[in-house]
Scaffold this motif. Structure first.
Motif, PDB file in Angstrom:
ATOM      1  N   ALA A  56      24.344  37.936  49.789  1.00 42.07           N
ATOM      2  CA  ALA A  56      24.467  39.383  49.564  1.00 42.07           C
ATOM      3  C   ALA A  56      24.862  39.614  48.104  1.00 42.07           C
ATOM      4  CB  ALA A  56      25.509  39.968  50.508  1.00 42.07           C
ATOM      5  N   HIS A  57      24.348  40.667  47.523  1.00 42.31           N
ATOM      6  CA  HIS A  57      24.596  40.988  46.116  1.00 42.31           C
ATOM      7  C   HIS A  57      25.332  42.322  46.020  1.00 42.31           C
ATOM      8  CE1 HIS A  57      21.177  38.233  46.185  1.00 42.31           C
ATOM      9  NE2 HIS A  57      21.577  37.843  45.003  1.00 42.31           N
ATOM     10  N   PHE A  58      26.370  42.342  45.184  1.00 41.09           N
ATOM     11  CA  PHE A  58      27.180  43.544  45.017  1.00 41.09           C
ATOM     12  C   PHE A  58      27.330  43.871  43.538  1.00 41.09           C
ATOM     13  CE2 PHE A  58      28.170  42.164  49.213  1.00 41.09           C
ATOM     14  CZ  PHE A  58      28.371  43.326  49.929  1.00 41.09           C
ATOM     15  N   ALA A  59      27.236  45.161  43.236  1.00 44.46           N
ATOM     16  CA  ALA A  59      27.381  45.655  41.873  1.00 44.46           C
ATOM     17  C   ALA A  59      28.761  46.288  41.711  1.00 44.46           C
ATOM     18  CB  ALA A  59      26.298  46.686  41.566  1.00 44.46           C
ATOM     19  N   GLU A  60      29.456  45.879  40.666  1.00 48.24           N
ATOM     20  CA  GLU A  60      30.739  46.505  40.342  1.00 48.24           C
ATOM     21  C   GLU A  60      30.448  47.729  39.478  1.00 48.24           C
ATOM     22  OE1 GLU A  60      35.151  45.429  38.585  1.00 48.24           O
ATOM     23  OE2 GLU A  60      33.435  44.264  37.878  1.00 48.24           O
ATOM     24  N   LEU A  61      31.042  48.860  39.848  1.00 48.13           N
ATOM     25  CA  LEU A  61      30.785  50.123  39.159  1.00 48.13           C
ATOM     26  C   LEU A  61      32.014  50.579  38.394  1.00 48.13           C
ATOM     27  CD1 LEU A  61      29.066  51.980  42.137  1.00 48.13           C
ATOM     28  CD2 LEU A  61      27.972  50.616  40.344  1.00 48.13           C
TER      29      LEU A  61
END
Length: 155
Positions: free
Chosen positions: A2-7
């Motif tokens: 799974a890939h997650f973007a930090e905002l």
């Protein structure tokens, strides 16, 4: 995986507006075996449990899942991309001040892209709001796109 973007909330990084955007700082990969929604991340795309897991593991931050295969949230997030919460999509940064989003949320120039692209290096000329090209001859020749005539004109 799974890939997650930090905002991170930032004033428009392009400088075209004074709007505040959620800008992608980095994208991380986590295992599909993380618990989420009574199952695992592998079974629950875009589940808040994955975002919470990232926030806890990385000791803070705001996180949104992104799809490496473009299955949700329009496209895979990259550093500098914008997360549009109202559309629940990752969008590339606006390339030029004159460009706007089309119906598919892709950036579009105010002049349609040239139909004749053969043997030319094409660029957008923002100050003059037009497409320009250099052909690949020796010596090279420069052109401007005439959108009305759908033809290149010598510069």
């Amino acid at each position: 995986m799974a890939h997650f973007a930090e905002l991170k909330s930032e004033v428009d990084p392009t400088g075209f507006t004074s709007d505040t955007h959620q800008v992608v700082q980095r994208v991380v990969v986590v295992g599909n075996d993380i618990a989420a929604g009574g199952g695992t991340l592998g079974d629950n795309d875009m589940h808040v449990d994955g975002e919470t897991w990232c926030s806890n593991f990385f000791k803070g931050g705001s996180w949104k899942q992104t799809s490496y295969n473009h299955n949700f949230r329009k496209q895979y997030a990259g550093k500098g991309y914008i997360f549009d919460a109202a559309k629940d999509k990752f969008l590339s940064a606006q390339p030029f001040a004159s460009w706007s989003l089309d119906g598919n949320d892709d950036w579009e120039a105010p002049v349609t892209y040239p139909t004749d692209t053969t043997d030319k290096r094409i660029n957008w000329d923002e100050p003059n709001l037009r497409w320009t090209a250099t052909d690949l001859s020796d010596p090279p020749n420069n052109f401007n796109w005439d959108a009305s005539a759908l033809a290149w004109v010598s510069a």
